[in-house]
Design a protein around this motif. Structure first.
Motif, PDB file in Angstrom:
ATOM      1  N   ASP B 502      -8.625 -23.654  -7.758  1.00  0.00           N
ATOM      2  CA  ASP B 502      -8.558 -24.800  -8.682  1.00  0.00           C
ATOM      3  C   ASP B 502      -9.160 -24.462 -10.029  1.00  0.00           C
ATOM      4  N   ALA B 503      -9.692 -23.220 -10.110  1.00  0.00           N
ATOM      5  CA  ALA B 503     -10.431 -22.876 -11.322  1.00  0.00           C
ATOM      6  C   ALA B 503      -9.508 -22.638 -12.501  1.00  0.00           C
ATOM      7  N   VAL B 504      -9.905 -23.260 -13.640  1.00  0.00           N
ATOM      8  CA  VAL B 504      -9.167 -22.965 -14.865  1.00  0.00           C
ATOM      9  C   VAL B 504      -9.711 -21.656 -15.415  1.00  0.00           C
ATOM     10  N   SER B 505     -11.072 -21.546 -15.368  1.00  0.00           N
ATOM     11  CA  SER B 505     -11.714 -20.271 -15.724  1.00  0.00           C
ATOM     12  C   SER B 505     -13.041 -20.177 -14.962  1.00  0.00           C
ATOM     13  N   GLY B 506     -13.456 -19.002 -14.716  1.00  0.00           N
ATOM     14  CA  GLY B 506     -14.726 -18.794 -14.032  1.00  0.00           C
ATOM     15  C   GLY B 506     -14.661 -19.066 -12.532  1.00  0.00           C
ATOM     16  N   GLN B 507     -15.754 -19.455 -11.971  1.00  0.00           N
ATOM     17  CA  GLN B 507     -15.884 -19.646 -10.523  1.00  0.00           C
ATOM     18  C   GLN B 507     -15.121 -20.878 -10.069  1.00  0.00           C
ATOM     19  N   PRO B 508     -14.247 -20.745  -9.065  1.00  0.00           N
ATOM     20  CA  PRO B 508     -13.540 -21.930  -8.572  1.00  0.00           C
ATOM     21  C   PRO B 508     -14.407 -22.769  -7.647  1.00  0.00           C
ATOM     22  N   GLN B 509     -14.163 -24.045  -7.600  1.00  0.00           N
ATOM     23  CA  GLN B 509     -14.848 -24.942  -6.682  1.00  0.00           C
ATOM     24  C   GLN B 509     -14.171 -24.890  -5.330  1.00  0.00           C
ATOM     25  N   ARG B 510     -12.860 -24.834  -5.347  1.00  0.00           N
ATOM     26  CA  ARG B 510     -12.147 -24.857  -4.067  1.00  0.00           C
ATOM     27  C   ARG B 510     -10.836 -24.079  -4.148  1.00  0.00           C
ATOM     28  N   LEU B 511     -10.427 -23.588  -3.011  1.00  0.00           N
ATOM     29  CA  LEU B 511      -9.100 -22.989  -2.870  1.00  0.00           C
ATOM     30  C   LEU B 511      -8.277 -23.947  -2.026  1.00  0.00           C
ATOM     31  N   TYR B 512      -7.004 -23.986  -2.282  1.00  0.00           N
ATOM     32  CA  TYR B 512      -6.164 -24.842  -1.436  1.00  0.00           C
ATOM     33  C   TYR B 512      -4.769 -24.243  -1.331  1.00  0.00           C
ATOM     34  N   GLY B 513      -4.041 -24.754  -0.377  1.00  0.00           N
ATOM     35  CA  GLY B 513      -2.689 -24.216  -0.206  1.00  0.00           C
ATOM     36  C   GLY B 513      -2.038 -24.768   1.032  1.00  0.00           C
ATOM     37  N   VAL B 514      -0.998 -24.118   1.478  1.00  0.00           N
ATOM     38  CA  VAL B 514      -0.288 -24.571   2.667  1.00  0.00           C
ATOM     39  C   VAL B 514      -0.155 -23.425   3.657  1.00  0.00           C
TER      40      VAL B 514
END
Lengths: 129, 883
Positions: B502-514
């Motif tokens: 979900d990160a626009v830049s830097g460290q992401p808060q969460r990953l998601y997908g299917v």
């Protein structure tokens, strides 16, 4: 001995006209011979004199192959009024054609007395009267 | 005379004076014009005392306008005439006093005039009304003169007597009404045609006032140098007036009122009505008009098409209020509501026409957008109801389709076995959707750790997944991988794992997908690739090129044979037009488009000249949207076909030639029988006559005739030789010839004939200026036609001949049309082109020209025919074959 009162020669060939006229005169079967160069002229003559028996011929020598109106056309036209004529007119076809088809065709005209092939000769003329 | 008698006489006079004074007004005026005496009645009438008048000048008591009259009277009296006139006095210097008076002079002994005696009667009343009438008449006349409408007085015979200025303006100063006093408009054809004369006569006979609208003339208006002509309409009113009761004299009056503007407004109203009518008729939506009882009064074209409606006259009466079908779909309520509420209603209705055959042959459910509104008919003020009908079935179906699609999408999750996942980067917890749990065959939906998740997978997949998740957290790189789950029952399951951060830049808060269970698809794909192998094997063994491709030409599959035909190896994914460039410029692309557009197979052949190969193509659309191309090498069979055709052609040519020769033989038999036997018969006869002749002259005559016959035979034989020559020259030399050049050449040859006959030769060779032909033949053909046109020209007109060429069905055509005597086609049509056939008593006619022309045209493979009418001319139509 004028056996035939009036004879019409219908032929476009001037030489033949002359030959026929001379031969018939020599033979003495008629002194009254008229010459026509095509059938239309004869037809017109008939139409004008339908009711004048003395003006009508007793015999016609008709060629087949002629300009303007040929012998066949004349026979077709003549068939239309021959029964209404006040006198009997003998018609002989006189042609140079020796084609059987032509002979056959002429035979289909019941009022035609005979099919003669040229040249005209004494023998033929003697059979006319 | 004695005194007593004088006395008697005097008394008599006194009586007379008293009598006069008692009933009439009298004034005596001195010769110098002063008033001598005024009698009491006169004083009374003038309302003045005698002292105020007597001794005054007479003119002071006259109306100012009457002073000249007085001078005239004096003059007459001086000449000794008796005068009787109406003269006006002034009452009290204000009102007029009118007297009908006799004027008599009183003479002195010397005979000079001493006094004028004026005796008269008061006619003021009568005079006043007379004057008033006069004034009134003038007044009315002025009004009539200046009326804005035209007024004209006629005698009953139709002679104009008088007219006002407007009428003069209407007729215009050049009109015979104003120029010719004897002009009678009843005899003018113009007024007979426009009906005014008739109207006039009807009024004269019937006495009734009649009106009529007429277009009398046109006005010219000039706008910026352009003169426009406008019609001027008038309303004519004709009526009778009895002008003299005693003489029973009646005049007829004509009033002309310019109603152009009214009329034009009317016309433009009609025009806009028609326009509106037209618009309604051609509206792209349906238009139905009901009367206020619910009967259909009008249906426009769109609606008629929908209704499949017969001609209005053949349509049966329909009433929305009692038609079963209409009430079933509550169209009657709609109609009533619109009429009662007097406002427009708009509804969408689903009408099922599947069981109806009376309204329309559409035979299915239809969604209609109906707008129903009441209108007051401007003509009869009746209320009508109009329904606008818009067929929105397609739109509606699309909407329904969309709803279905959405529902379908919702279901896809289950059917497609797709689940969602989410990883919180901070704590490493993973959330699964219900479907994701199901895919991993774990019942709980509680949050689990990444470790737990990885434990489901085989070692290989575990490494791959952790690597991708790691990479995604660090760099944000999304992933789409296929993994294998090892299930407890020792089976495996193929999973597609898709993830992103979900990160626009830097460290992401969460990953998601299917996650998607693709076990089945994988199995299918495996099977498919096995099938493909089989297919390849199959296609390779068959003796036909096979190509499977996308509609844009992208290759999916080629068999070996196809590659061989293309002449090189072609990779899947490359484009057929690139690997097989010879296809471009052939019909292949067009037929491919045809195949795609109509979803139908296309079969066609293409010849590749470099390889000298004929390929037969069959394009077939496949269910998946691809195209199958079958290619067959038909070069051999094609070549055989060609040979066969050639042989066939030769055979038919031969046949044609034979037929032609047969015909020619027949012709010659006929020619010999008729044209050679005749002169020979003559020869025979003449010879016999010659031999039997007794005299020298006779023999000479026959010899002369023999000569003629021999000459004729010679001629005929020459003609025949010419014809035979033409027929023999099958392969006569051909060259490019220009019609214009050949015509010029013929004109040069025939110069003398052309000039003496004055024939006009015209030509139009623009559409086909040249042809490949035999020069000798073309010259002969043209010359023959021109000669014929000259020879058979009509003595009744200037001879003319027109030549024209054009191209028709790959043949060059030529017409030659003359205005000569013509030929009776019914009688001579079949002999026209015959040998030695003549139809005219023309001495030049030999009957050989057209025979030769026909022979020449036919020898070159063409044909000729003629159209003609005796006395009008002849038209020959020649078809030149190109080969």
């Amino acid at each position: 001995m004028n056996l035939i009162n009036m004879i019409f020669i219908v032929d476009d060939d001037p030489i033949h006209q002359q030959i026929a006229k001379i031969m018939i005169e020599r033979q003495g079967i008629s002194n009254n011979i008229r010459v026509f160069s095509d059938a239309q002229e004869v037809l017109d003559y008939f139409r004008e004199n339908t009711n004048v028996p003395e003006a009508l011929p007793d015999l016609i020598l008709l060629d087949l192959n002629m300009p303007v109106m040929d012998g066949w056309e004349f026979l077709d036209e003549y068939a239309g009024f021959q029964t209404s004529l006040p006198k009997q007119v003998k018609i002989f076809v006189l042609t140079s054609s020796i084609d059987e088809k032509d002979k056959e065709r002429v035979r289909s005209y019941k009022f035609v007395s005979g099919y003669l092939t040229k040249p005209l000769s004494k023998e033929i003329i003697s059979h006319l009267s | 005379m004695n005194i007593a008698m004088l006395d008697e006489h005097y008394r008599h006079l006194q009586h007379l004076e008293a009598a006069i004074n008692a009933c009439s007004l009298s004034v005596s005026v001195n010769a110098d014009g002063t008033i001598a005496t005024v009698n009491s009645l006169m004083l009374h009438a003038l309302q003045l005392p005698a002292s105020a008048i007597e001794g005054q000048h007479f003119e002071t008591i006259l109306l100012p306008v009457n002073r000249e009259q007085w001078e005239g009277i004096c003059h007459k009296i001086n000449e000794g005439q008796a005068v009787r006139e109406q003269i006006g006095f002034l009452i009290n210097g204000t009102r007029p006093l009118w007297i009908e008076a006799g004027f008599s002079p009183i003479l002195s002994d010397e005979g000079a005039i001493e006094q004028f005696l004026i005796i008269g009667l008061d006619i003021t009343e009568r005079k006043r009304s007379e004057l008033r009438i006069q004034e009134d008449e003038q007044y009315f006349r002025q009004i009539l003169e200046n009326l804005p409408i035209g007024l004209q007085q006629f005698s009953p015979e139709g002679i104009s007597m008088e007219m006002n200025s407007r009428q003069r303006e209407i007729w215009g100063q050049d009109h015979p009404f104003l120029r010719n006093p004897e002009y009678n408009w009843l005899q003018d054809p113009l007024y007979r045609i426009n009906g005014l004369a008739r109207l006039f006569e009807e009024v004269r006979e019937g006495g009734k006032t009649l009106k009529k609208e007429v277009l009398l003339n046109y006005s010219e208006k000039n706008y910026e140098g352009i003169t426009r002509i406008y019609p001027v309409y008038f309303e004519a009113t004709i009526f009778t007036v009895v002008v003299d009761k005693l003489a029973n004299l009646t005049n007829i009056f004509v009033i002309l009122d310019d109603i152009t503007e009214k009329k034009l407004a009317e016309i433009s109203l009609q025009k806009s009505e028609r326009l509106l009518d037209n618009i309604i008729e051609n509206l792209p939506i349906g238009y139905i008009q009901f009367d206020n009882f619910g009967f259909i009064r009008r249906i426009n074209q769109t609606q008629r098409n929908f209704f499949n409606s017969p001609h209005p006259a053949a349509r049966r009466q329909f009433n929305v209020m009692n038609d079963e079908f209409a009430t079933m779909f509550e169209l009657d309520d709609l109609f009533q509501q619109a009429l009662q509420d007097n406002k427009a209603l708009r509804v969408e209705k689903k009408v099922d026409f599947s069981k109806d055959e009376r309204w329309t042959s559409i035979g299915r459910e239809v969604f209609l957008d109906l707008t129903v509104f009441p209108v007051v008919n401007p003509v009869d003020k009746e209320r009508i109801v109009v329904a606008l009908v818009n067929d929105i079935t397609d739109k509606k179906m699309q909407e329904l389709e969309n709803v279905k699609n959405q529902e379908f999408l919702l279901q896809t999750g289950q059917i497609g076995k797709i689940g969602g996942w989410e990883l919180e980067v901070n704590n490493g917890n993973i959330r699964w959707s219900e479907q994701a749990c199901r895919i991993h065959e774990c019942s709980s939906r509680v949050a689990i750790s990444l470790e737990d998740v990885l434990s489901f997978y085989t070692t290989e997949s575990k490494l791959l997944l952790s690597h991708h998740i790691d990479l995604c957290i660090r760099t944000g790189k999304p992933f789409d991988v296929q993994l294998t789950i090892a299930l407890p029952d020792n089976t495996t399951r193929r999973i597609r794992y898709i993830g992103q951060s979900d990160a626009v830049s830097g460290q992401p808060q969460r990953l998601y997908g299917v996650v998607q269970d693709i076990t089945e698809q994988s199995a299918i794909r495996d099977a498919l690739s096995r099938n493909t192998e089989l297919m390849r094997l199959f296609f390779d063994t068959m003796d036909m090129g096979y190509v499977a491709m996308e509609p844009d030409g992208q290759l999916n599959f080629l068999n070996q044979k196809a590659e061989k035909m293309i002449g090189r190896k072609a990779l899947t994914g490359s484009n057929i037009f690139e690997v097989f460039p010879k296809l471009s410029g052939t019909v292949f692309y067009a037929r491919l488009q045809e195949c795609i557009r109509h979803n139908t197979s296309q079969s066609f052949g293409i010849y590749f000249p470099l390889q000298d190969k004929w390929y037969d193509f069959l394009l077939t659309p496949m269910q998946d949207g691809g195209i199958s191309v079958f290619i067959r090498d038909i070069t051999e069979s094609r070549k055989m076909q060609k040979e066969l055709r050639k042989a066939n052609d030769q055979l038919s040519n031969l046949n044609k030639n034979l037929l032609n020769q047969n015909k020619q033989l027949e012709d010659f038999a006929h020619i010999t029988s008729h044209n050679l036997r005749a002169p020979i018969a003559n020869l025979k006869a003449l010879m016999q006559m010659h031999n039997e002749a007794s005299s020298y002259q006779e023999r000479e005559l026959y010899l002369g005739m023999l000569h003629e016959v021999i000459k004729k035979i010679d001629e005929t034989l020459n003609d025949l030789v010419e014809v035979i020559q033409i027929r023999k020259d099958v392969n006569v030399e051909k060259e490019k010839l220009f019609f214009a050049d050949r015509l010029q050449r013929v004109k040069d040859i025939l110069l003398v004939d052309i000039e003496t006959s004055h024939i006009r030769i015209t030509a139009d060779f623009e559409k086909a200026p040249a042809l490949e032909y035999s020069k000798v033949y073309l010259d002969s053909i043209i010359q023959n036609f021109i000669t014929n046109a000259i020879r058979y020209r009509s003595p009744e007109r200037t001879p003319a001949v027109h030549l024209q060429t054009w191209v028709e069905n790959d043949n060059i055509m030529m017409t030659v049309e003359d205005n000569g005597v013509g030929i009776d086609m019914e009688r001579f049509g079949n002999k026209l082109f015959g040998f030695r056939k003549t139809f005219h008593k023309n001495k030049d006619a030999k009957g050989i020209g057209l025979f030769i022309t026909k022979t020449q045209v036919e020898a070159m493979g063409g044909s000729i025919k003629a159209e003609s009418k005796p006395g009008q001319g002849t038209k020959f139509i020649i078809t030149f074959r190109p080969e």
